[in-house]
Design an enzyme around this catalytic site. Structure first.
Site, PDB file in Angstrom:
ATOM      1  N   ASP A  84       0.930  -1.186   0.217  1.00 45.57           N
ATOM      2  CA  ASP A  84      -0.150  -0.025  -0.047  1.00 45.57           C
ATOM      3  C   ASP A  84       1.032   1.259  -0.044  1.00 45.57           C
ATOM      4  OD1 ASP A  84      -1.655   2.169   0.589  1.00 45.57           O
ATOM      5  OD2 ASP A  84      -2.690   1.172   2.110  1.00 45.57           O
ATOM      6  N   LYS A 134       2.209  12.917 -15.306  1.00 39.93           N
ATOM      7  CA  LYS A 134       1.272  14.226 -15.395  1.00 39.93           C
ATOM      8  C   LYS A 134      -0.028  13.457 -15.171  1.00 39.93           C
ATOM      9  CE  LYS A 134      -0.947  12.853 -19.466  1.00 39.93           C
ATOM     10  NZ  LYS A 134      -2.219  12.464 -19.424  1.00 39.93           N
ATOM     11  N   HIS A 164       5.892  12.342 -21.849  1.00 35.20           N
ATOM     12  CA  HIS A 164       6.413  11.565 -22.862  1.00 35.20           C
ATOM     13  C   HIS A 164       6.556  12.355 -24.342  1.00 35.20           C
ATOM     14  CE1 HIS A 164       2.046  10.781 -23.712  1.00 35.20           C
ATOM     15  NE2 HIS A 164       2.564  10.280 -24.822  1.00 35.20           N
ATOM     16  N   GLU A 202      -8.209  13.408 -31.494  1.00 39.00           N
ATOM     17  CA  GLU A 202      -8.232  11.993 -31.832  1.00 39.00           C
ATOM     18  C   GLU A 202      -9.554  11.326 -32.132  1.00 39.00           C
ATOM     19  OE1 GLU A 202      -6.152  10.215 -28.497  1.00 39.00           O
ATOM     20  OE2 GLU A 202      -7.320  11.219 -26.940  1.00 39.00           O
ATOM     21  N   ASP A 221      -5.792  16.927 -18.891  1.00 39.88           N
ATOM     22  CA  ASP A 221      -5.244  15.732 -19.378  1.00 39.88           C
ATOM     23  C   ASP A 221      -4.306  16.257 -20.426  1.00 39.88           C
ATOM     24  OD1 ASP A 221      -4.688  13.136 -19.356  1.00 39.88           O
ATOM     25  OD2 ASP A 221      -5.986  13.024 -21.545  1.00 39.88           O
ATOM     26  N   HIS A 226       0.950  18.472 -21.929  1.00 40.97           N
ATOM     27  CA  HIS A 226       1.374  18.020 -23.072  1.00 40.97           C
ATOM     28  C   HIS A 226       1.731  19.278 -24.135  1.00 40.97           C
ATOM     29  CE1 HIS A 226       1.533  14.028 -21.846  1.00 40.97           C
ATOM     30  NE2 HIS A 226       0.410  13.677 -22.405  1.00 40.97           N
ATOM     31  N   LYS A 326     -11.586  14.413 -27.901  1.00 39.17           N
ATOM     32  CA  LYS A 326     -11.880  12.850 -28.024  1.00 39.17           C
ATOM     33  C   LYS A 326     -13.000  12.758 -29.180  1.00 39.17           C
ATOM     34  CE  LYS A 326      -9.659  10.941 -23.917  1.00 39.17           C
ATOM     35  NZ  LYS A 326      -8.948   9.948 -24.829  1.00 39.17           N
TER      36      LYS A 326
END
Length: 461
Positions: A84, A134, A164, A202, A221, A226, A326
């Site tokens: 944990d 992130k 990334h 996307e 997000d 990014h 999205k």
């Protein structure tokens, strides 16, 4: 080089889809020695055999392009510990061992403060490093507090706030194209560039990620990390070198120069929306609000758009448009640099030349320059397109990031003040959205977004 990696949250999607394949790429490239070990830890209560089989399955699925012996080396180097992450005693048992350790928190961001507190209480060996995915914090206040906790644990150089995107080939090529070509840098300013679009649209819908995504949304997000990172690389002044201090300093300069959005600008220059039911790739997609695990009352956006300006000499007057969505009809993942029109055309007949456009494709990774020339008749204008495909990288993005962590190169990670500045930019937007100042629009899955038509007849069916 550190030869022990501990992954908390080891059986999650991040680990199976990206971290283990990243390690396989490092093995294939000869970057990991025989002493390297990876310790997977979570609350599942499994054993070594189960975890190795799980890792082998994920590597076969997500790392099939890498040699079988590299995948097998990762599996053989793996072991499992039940722990944990909020319990210092559990954490101490996982990180115990000779020499420093790299600790990767592949966890929901809400667990970062408790995990860092446990690591502090457990006592990291000298020379250890800690990696956080992130988004870094949930707002400016939590980012500041998390930075304070980390500063008590390890030196700033040992903290890797990874993104990334910074390790992608085309993102790296942004700097190469700007700084290694005399033809671009002299015109890389507002005198010649009217607008820069930084877009990650996307066709992917929620795809079962409600547990994470519904508490975050597109703004946190994608844009907060990014896309703001891409903004930094596009807009920063040429650094003296690409070492950690020089590169990070120039990135922070950009973020500090972004004009805060206030008042009516928040309504005019930001947009939020979420998708309704529609068709994607020939299949029916439910509305976001009807996806399993989604709480419709939260009003989580699946598309976010922000228009920013930079208050400095180079960029005054240029618009920077950041957008991510999205469940859209087509993928569009690129940095598009729009140049201003030429002041005069010596052609008759009312010819008009479209402004030049330089596109850095992020997925697929390519580089395209849209120009105007003449066609078969010298007095008639015709479009010209020059395209270059990027050479496949030796390492995938997560392979590069893991190598930087293990070797101790923080140049491509995000410094603490950089993370805070990114939150400063978007805090007014978050406040305006949560107060209802900016309405939550809707767009049909498979369309081009709010107020835009579907991209194809198939999508309209």
């Amino acid at each position: 080089m550190i030869d022990r990696l501990v992954i908390f949250g080891a059986t999650g999607d991040l680990s199976g889809r990206f971290l283990l394949p990243g390690l396989a790429s490092l093995h294939a490239a000869g970057q990991l020695g025989d002493r390297f070990r990876v310790v997977g830890a979570d609350r599942g209560g499994q054993d070594d055999a189960w975890f190795r089989q799980w890792a082998a399955d994920r590597l076969d699925r997500h790392a099939a392009t890498w040699p079988a012996d590299a995948r097998r080396a990762v599996v053989d180097a793996a072991c499992y510990r039940r722990a944990d992450v909020t319990d210092p005693a559990d954490v101490a048992s996982v990180i115990a061992g000779p020499g420093p350790v790299a600790v990767y928190l592949a966890l929901p961001p809400a667990l970062f403060p408790a995990a860092v507190t446990s690591l502090h209480a457990a006592g990291l060996p000298a020379g250890s490093r800690i990696v956080l995915e992130k988004p870094f914090g949930t707002d400016l206040g939590t980012a500041v507090e998390l930075n304070r906790l980390l500063a008590d644990l390890v030196p700033e150089q040992a903290v890797f706030r990874v993104d990334h995107f910074l390790a992608m080939t085309t993102v790296q090529n942004l700097l190469g194209s700007r700084l290694a070509n005399r033809v671009l840098e002299p015109i890389w300013n507002s005198t010649h560039i009217s607008e820069v679009e930084i877009v990650w649209d996307e066709t992917l819908a929620l795809e079962g990620r409600a547990g994470y995504y519904d508490g975050v949304g597109a703004l946190k997000d994608m844009l907060q990390n990014h896309l703001l990172q891409l903004l930094c690389l596009v807009a920063m002044e040429p650094p003296v070198s690409l070492d950690e201090r020089d590169l990070r300093n120039r990135k922070v300069d950009v973020l500090r120069s972004v004009r805060p959005l206030t008042g009516t600008d928040l309504g005019r220059r930001t947009r939020r929306a979420r998708y309704t039911a529609g068709r994607l790739g020939g299949r029916e997609v439910p509305a976001y609000a009807d996806e399993q695990g989604v709480d419709p009352v939260r009003g989580t956006e699946t598309l976010a758009e922000v228009q920013l300006e930079i208050d400095n000499w180079r960029w005054a007057g240029t618009v920077f448009r950041l957008r991510s969505g999205k469940a859209l009809g087509t993928d569009r993942k690129e940095v598009a640099v729009h140049f201003r029109s030429v002041p005069h055309l010596p052609f008759g007949g009312g010819e008009e030349a479209p402004p030049n456009l330089l596109r850095f494709g992020l997925d697929p990774e390519d580089l395209t320059l849209h120009l105007t020339g003449t066609g078969a008749h010298a007095h008639l204008l015709a479009p010209l397109e020059l395209t270059a495909r990027m050479e496949p990288p030796e390492l995938p993005a997560y392979g590069r990031l893991l190598l930087d962590v293990l070797t101790g190169d923080p140049a491509l990670s995000i410094r603490g003040d950089e993370a805070e500045e990114a939150w400063r930019i978007l805090t007014p937007v978050l406040s305006a959205w949560s107060s209802g100042m900016v309405p939550l629009e809707e767009y049909r899955a498979g369309s081009g977004g709010p107020g835009r038509p579907a991209h194809s007849a198939a999508d309209q069916a």
